[in-house]
Design an enzyme around this catalytic site. Structure first.
Site, PDB file in Angstrom:
ATOM      1  N   ASP A 210      -5.230   7.892   8.079  1.00 41.77           N
ATOM      2  CA  ASP A 210      -6.569   7.735   8.517  1.00 41.77           C
ATOM      3  C   ASP A 210      -7.434   9.098   7.925  1.00 41.77           C
ATOM      4  O   ASP A 210      -8.310   9.367   7.782  1.00 41.77           O
ATOM      5  CB  ASP A 210      -6.922   7.823   9.725  1.00 41.77           C
ATOM      6  CG  ASP A 210      -6.810   6.436  10.284  1.00 41.77           C
ATOM      7  OD1 ASP A 210      -6.544   5.370   9.367  1.00 41.77           O
ATOM      8  OD2 ASP A 210      -6.433   6.218  11.520  1.00 41.77           O
TER       9      ASP A 210
ATOM     10  N   ASP B   1      -4.165  -3.776  11.195  1.00 41.94           N
ATOM     11  CA  ASP B   1      -4.199  -2.594  11.992  1.00 41.94           C
ATOM     12  C   ASP B   1      -3.508  -2.798  13.273  1.00 41.94           C
ATOM     13  O   ASP B   1      -3.518  -3.908  13.690  1.00 41.94           O
ATOM     14  CB  ASP B   1      -5.413  -2.050  11.942  1.00 41.94           C
ATOM     15  CG  ASP B   1      -5.641  -0.475  11.974  1.00 41.94           C
ATOM     16  OD1 ASP B   1      -4.419   0.116  12.070  1.00 41.94           O
ATOM     17  OD2 ASP B   1      -6.745  -0.019  11.893  1.00 41.94           O
TER      18      ASP B   1
END
Length: 699
Positions: A516, A450
């Site tokens: 997300d 990430d």
């Protein structure tokens, strides 16, 4: 041969299965683009190779269609290359200096400045079966003095002869990535770019050009995708004389650098292609090209469970074991622990950068959980964010000089963290060392990598290296080395969602986290936009809670699974709170997905009813051998009672018979011609409902 040189006409012909790409050397020694589109006879196109003059204000119109041109003389379009020589001269005059046919599908055009020893090699690699060309350049400084490079693009793509030009691209933001946009190009420039240090969620380095009339199934479409994961720029420029040129490469913003004597610069790859089969065929070409030539591996995506939404930072070995047992019950194949397993990581305010297993959360180390997960028949995966650091961390206290910073400024904290200067050799080595130690010490099969912030206060690097460029180059080098050392580990690219996805990082990443936002209805729009440029085989989609935390929308478990089954299937809900009925239903969909995922991840995608056209969306996947297909259909809401409606399928054999089954209903046998021209009855009723149609050809 894919590539040939017609010496009499001085024309280079790239002949692909369904298209021609032509350029040549005009009487001034300039390499001039001629044509790109449906197949033509190159020998009959010599008349196009000529200089053009309009007035003293537009003395060299032909320079608008240079195959690769530098800034200098009377060239005023967006330059491919802009330099300053060691003696202060900023004028670049490139002449054709020959060519090299490396292979039958690889060509190098050689350019050199008329005075200075600056050489440019323009590279072409042809993929005839997909009507796709990869292009990049190498700049060689053979001067005795350094040359300052102010802008260097990977390629120029020229499209001419259209009555109107329309550009299609994607725009977005965090939790709303890959939203489709269409703009008519009038005279001037349309710029897509990122100056944030990575690819970014606000735009993606992909474009498509048509005449304003192409649709999903018909029309000529020119398209391109840049493979670069740092700052990038694509400029589509329409001139008053009817040319459109698309220039793309590393963004020149704050990125000038010095090329020392004897040094060579190599640009990223800018891929371009053409089809006369509309946007749907464009996407299928890109998907197939990526699957065969870009992606590092072609394993089918495993059904994944990620513990983030269930536990956030409250990670304990006991809690993760219980979630793993629940995940195994519904057929999950890979269990992933997200943020919160390391350092003093109890919130997003501390611990980032300290990549040691938290002893309070895992008293017996991480291997205890790994053994439990493996004993349940699953692989183990882990979340990391190696490029960032919290101020409250041992790493920052030891190396405050490792972050991006200016000496006289207080650094900007985003998400309570700084970004490490990955361009520094010692930072690169730190990341390589801790990742190597982590993967050596533990049986880890998957890494979710990430990056949750942009670059700010970008400081400098020792020497003349451009700081924005080094970050991406070192990232690629780290991933390449880790993949070589640990070939059985799969990697996912994630940057606060879909912030770092492009044809550069996809040469190293097995899969991509595209947003997300896990609301299944929002995801349809995000996934559809993503599919225009990138393959569903890398797209990870999660089933999460209802109501969804992003917008409070409540959706059935079947709708959420159908939406998430259109790429790599993941589950991110707190399954420890699911009822027995929900667990049983989830098990059914996981088993079903395993039966059809080869169709979805390896097959061809047809967007039958794109979002926005009506209140219905429908997507069809056809297996590579044509023997099977699945169709996902979604009804947003019911209006004014029921209406008779049929979904016309595509990509089937007209004379073949297909066994069709809607959801868990009875099997009905129909001809491909009936399914494609009459259609399959749409029986959905209500709000936010969905269905899955399976087809199998009777041989």
């Amino acid at each position: 041969m894919s590539i040939s040189y017609l010496e009499k006409q001085q024309i280079f012909e790239i002949r692909m299965n369904r298209s021609s790409y032509l350029f040549g050397v005009n009487e001034k020694g300039t390499v001039q683009h001629l044509y790109w589109g449906e197949p033509v006879e190159a020998a009959e196109c010599g008349f196009m190779l000529k200089g053009r003059h309009h007035s003293s204000f537009d003395a060299e119109i032909d320079r608008e269609v240079e195959e690769f041109g530098g800034w200098g003389g009377s060239h005023y379009a967006e330059p491919s290359l802009k330099v300053e020589f060691g003696d202060g001269v900023r004028d670049l005059k490139l002449d054709y200096a020959g060519y090299e046919l490396v292979k039958e599908d690889e060509l190098i055009i050689k350019l050199i400045d008329v005075h200075y020893a600056l050489r440019i090699d323009v590279h072409y690699k042809v993929f005839s079966e997909y009507d796709v060309i990869e292009r990049f350049v190498r700049v060689h400084n053979d001067e005795a003095l350094p040359v300052r490079i102010e802008q260097v693009m990977a390629a120029v793509w020229s499209v001419g002869g259209l009555p109107e030009y329309r550009m299609t691209h994607v725009a977005g933001r965090w939790a709303g990535e890959y939203q489709l946009r269409c703009n008519v190009l009038s005279e001037g420039k349309k710029t897509l770019e990122s100056r944030r240090g990575f690819t970014g969620p606000h735009a993606s380095p992909w474009f498509a050009i048509d005449d304003g009339r192409a649709d999903e199934t018909n029309g000529q479409v020119w398209f391109g995708a840049l493979g670069w994961s740092g700052n990038w720029k694509i400029v589509a420029e329409k001139t008053i004389f009817g040319h459109v040129r698309i220039v793309g490469g590393i963004n020149d913003f704050d990125s000038a650098f010095t090329l020392a004597p004897g040094e060579t610069y190599t640009s990223p790859i800018f891929t371009g292609g053409f089809t006369s089969g509309g946007f749907g065929e464009m996407s299928r070409i890109l998907h197939q090209y990526q699957y065969k030539y870009i992606l590092p591996a072609r394993q089918l995506r495993k059904v994944l469970y990620n513990s983030w939404e269930a536990t956030t930072f409250d990670v304990t070995v006991e809690g993760q074991v219980e979630l793993a047992r629940q995940a195994a019950k519904i057929g999950v194949e890979r269990f992933v622990v997200d943020d919160g397993w390391f350092g003093a990581r109890n919130s997003d305010r501390a611990g980032l950068g300290d990549w040691q297993v938290n002893p309070k959360k895992f008293p017996n180390g991480l291997q205890e959980l790994i053994e439990e997960v493996k004993g349940l028949g699953m692989e183990f995966g882990l979340w990391v964010e190696p490029e960032s650091v919290n101020p409250d961390s041992d790493l920052y206290r030891q190396h405050p000089d490792w972050i991006y910073q200016f000496a006289t400024r207080e650094g900007t904290q985003l998400r309570n963290q700084y970004l490490l200067n990955l361009g520094l050799p010692e930072v690169k080595q730190f990341v390589l060392d801790f990742m190597t130690e982590l993967l050596t010490a533990h049986d880890i099969s998957f890494i979710k990598w990430d990056m949750n912030r942009t670059v700010t206060e970008p400081g400098s690097l020792p020497g003349s290296d451009p700081i924005w460029v080094k970050h991406a180059e070192h990232l690629y080098e780290i991933w390449a080395e880790l993949r070589e050392k640990f070939p059985k580990v799969e990697f996912e690219t994630c940057a606060g969602g879909g912030g770092r996805i492009d044809l550069g990082i996809l040469r190293y990443a097995d899969q991509a986290w595209i947003s997300d936002n896990t609301d299944a209805r929002d995801r349809l729009a995000i996934q559809e936009g993503f599919s225009y440029a990138y393959s569903p085989s890398v797209m990870m989609c999660w089933v999460t809670e209802s109501p969804n935390g992003f917008n409070g929308r409540s959706l059935s478990l079947s709708y959420r699974f159908h939406s998430s089954m259109m790429g790599g299937l993941g589950i991110g809900a707190d399954i420890g709170q699911w009822s027995d009925a929900e667990m049983e239903e989830a098990s059914h969909y996981v088993e079903l997905y395993k039966e059809i995922r080869h169709i979805i991840l390896e097959g061809n995608l047809y967007r039958l009813e794109p979002l926005g056209r009506s209140n219905v969306a429908a997507y069809q996947y056809v297996s590579r051998d044509g023997a099977e297909a699945v169709v996902f259909t979604f009804l947003q809401s019911q209006y004014f009672g029921s209406e008779e409606r049929r979904i016309r399928l595509r990509g089937l054999e007209a004379d073949a018979l297909y066994e069709t089954r809607l959801n868990d209903g009875d099997v009905v046998v129909l001809h491909g011609s009936t399914l494609m021209h009459v259609g399959f009855p749409l029986t959905l009723k209500g709000d936010y409902v969905s269905s899955l149609l399976r087809l199998k050809r009777k041989d």
